[in-house]
Design a protein around this motif. Structure first.
Motif, PDB file in Angstrom:
ATOM      1  N   PHE A  88       0.910  -1.190   0.021  1.00 49.72           N
ATOM      2  CA  PHE A  88      -0.091   0.032  -0.046  1.00 49.72           C
ATOM      3  C   PHE A  88       0.859   1.191  -0.089  1.00 49.72           C
ATOM      4  O   PHE A  88       0.346   2.272   0.485  1.00 49.72           O
ATOM      5  CB  PHE A  88      -0.874  -0.092   1.258  1.00 49.72           C
ATOM      6  CG  PHE A  88      -1.930  -1.044   1.146  1.00 49.72           C
ATOM      7  CD1 PHE A  88      -3.239  -1.056   0.487  1.00 49.72           C
ATOM      8  CD2 PHE A  88      -1.795  -2.224   1.871  1.00 49.72           C
ATOM      9  CE1 PHE A  88      -4.024  -1.852   0.553  1.00 49.72           C
ATOM     10  CE2 PHE A  88      -2.736  -3.313   1.728  1.00 49.72           C
ATOM     11  CZ  PHE A  88      -3.829  -3.157   1.184  1.00 49.72           C
ATOM     12  N   ARG A  90       2.073   3.057  -2.410  1.00 49.61           N
ATOM     13  CA  ARG A  90       1.642   4.091  -3.442  1.00 49.61           C
ATOM     14  C   ARG A  90       0.320   4.922  -2.977  1.00 49.61           C
ATOM     15  O   ARG A  90       0.282   6.027  -2.839  1.00 49.61           O
ATOM     16  CB  ARG A  90       1.267   3.704  -4.682  1.00 49.61           C
ATOM     17  CG  ARG A  90       0.986   4.579  -5.748  1.00 49.61           C
ATOM     18  CD  ARG A  90       0.761   4.072  -7.169  1.00 49.61           C
ATOM     19  NE  ARG A  90       2.101   3.327  -7.571  1.00 49.61           N
ATOM     20  CZ  ARG A  90       2.541   2.751  -8.632  1.00 49.61           C
ATOM     21  NH1 ARG A  90       1.578   2.516  -9.662  1.00 49.61           N
ATOM     22  NH2 ARG A  90       3.838   2.491  -9.242  1.00 49.61           N
ATOM     23  N   LEU A  91      -0.554   4.031  -2.399  1.00 51.39           N
ATOM     24  CA  LEU A  91      -1.814   4.564  -1.698  1.00 51.39           C
ATOM     25  C   LEU A  91      -1.572   5.603  -0.684  1.00 51.39           C
ATOM     26  O   LEU A  91      -1.955   6.621  -0.420  1.00 51.39           O
ATOM     27  CB  LEU A  91      -2.587   3.418  -1.539  1.00 51.39           C
ATOM     28  CG  LEU A  91      -4.076   3.959  -0.686  1.00 51.39           C
ATOM     29  CD1 LEU A  91      -4.756   4.883  -1.525  1.00 51.39           C
ATOM     30  CD2 LEU A  91      -4.856   2.786  -0.099  1.00 51.39           C
ATOM     31  N   SER A  92      -0.461   4.984   0.338  1.00 51.90           N
ATOM     32  CA  SER A  92      -0.194   5.784   1.327  1.00 51.90           C
ATOM     33  C   SER A  92       0.754   7.189   1.141  1.00 51.90           C
ATOM     34  O   SER A  92       0.362   8.182   1.668  1.00 51.90           O
ATOM     35  CB  SER A  92       0.896   4.841   2.214  1.00 51.90           C
ATOM     36  OG  SER A  92       1.492   5.827   3.378  1.00 51.90           O
ATOM     37  N   SER A  94      -0.216   9.167  -1.438  1.00 50.94           N
ATOM     38  CA  SER A  94      -1.151   9.925  -2.200  1.00 50.94           C
ATOM     39  C   SER A  94      -1.761  10.487  -0.646  1.00 50.94           C
ATOM     40  O   SER A  94      -2.413  11.510  -0.646  1.00 50.94           O
ATOM     41  CB  SER A  94      -2.028   9.434  -2.940  1.00 50.94           C
ATOM     42  OG  SER A  94      -2.541   8.250  -2.288  1.00 50.94           O
TER      43      SER A  94
END
Length: 262
Positions: A88, A90-92, A94
């Motif tokens: 996660f 990449r999600l984190s 952002s």
């Protein structure tokens, strides 16, 4: 005595310990406590939800709770941390920015909630079923009887186990370093390891271990205190007193009793 000098230089180089001490205090200890406390708070909240789902009469709540518990208790902690921290990332990025710090806390929280959920479930189920039945006989709903009567008693009984779980989280916080924390976010183990590499001996790591012991050993004794006070139901020992004191108290109270009757 060369072997003794080698041991002292490797593990007890006080110069290297003194050099890393400010970083351990200002950076390592602070971040270890932040990670551990944050993971514990989130883990307790999630663990309570998992416990309530696990003892629910509905199987649609019990089965997901069982799968969640088996999943996070069955996997090694380092594997869970790496899967969440890297999966996660990449999600984190952002949401939280480039720091993997929040993902480390979330991973530890998920692991802790699986264990804390089982602790809560055992505590709640240890409460006599008659109390819940009595609440429903008085007109209370299932949820209200659980929230006001059963769950508070269950939490009180598992306080020693919760403190034990916090000790485990403090030690597991060292695994977050695998996510590659920033310099200002390093916990005790990472600070000690970096200093050990620079100094060429293990004394900074020994110093980091001393800090872990400063946190965990008092908590271990706190567990024993809770266990004796709440779980075993032991009372604080008091010195034996003479039976004459009770006679004096009765004599002092008798005029008042006589006066009230007259």
């Amino acid at each position: 005595m060369d072997w003794l000098n080698t041991i002292i230089r490797t593990f007890f180089d006080f110069g290297a310990m003194a050099e890393v001490l400010p970083q351990l205090l200002a950076v390592g200890l602070l971040n270890t406590l932040i990670i551990s406390v944050a993971a514990t708070i989130i883990g307790v909240a999630l663990g309570m939800i998992v416990a309530v789902m696990g003892i629910s009469p509905s199987r649609w709540l019990r089965i997901p709770a069982r799968i969640y518990t088996d999943l996070f208790r069955g996997l090694p902690a380092i594997l869970t941390i790496l899967l969440i921290g890297q999966g996660f990332a990449r999600l984190s990025q952002s949401i939280f920015g480039p720091s993997p710090y929040p993902l480390g806390i979330i991973a530890l929280s998920l692991i802790a909630s699986a264990y804390i959920g089982e602790i809560f479930r055992a505590g709640i189920q240890s409460v006599d079923k008659g109390q819940g039945e009595a609440c429903r006989a008085l007109g209370m709903s299932y949820g209200k009887s659980m929230a006001l009567v059963v769950i508070p008693q269950g939490i009180r009984r598992v306080l020693p186990a919760l403190v034990n779980q916090f000790i485990a989280i403090v030690k597991d916080s060292s695994l977050v370093y695998f996510l590659g924390l920033l310099v200002s976010e390093r916990e005790l183990f990472r600070v000690g390891q970096d200093a050990a590499v620079l100094s060429g001996n293990l004394s900074p790591l020994v110093m980091a271990g001393v800090f872990y012991l400063i946190i965990t050993v008092p908590l271990t004794h706190l567990v024993n205190y809770f266990d004796s006070r709440f779980r075993a139901g032991k009372r604080r020992p008091t010195a034996p007193s003479s039976g004459l004191n009770e006679v004096k108290e009765l004599d002092a109270a008798s005029p008042l009793i006589t006066g009230s009757n007259t």
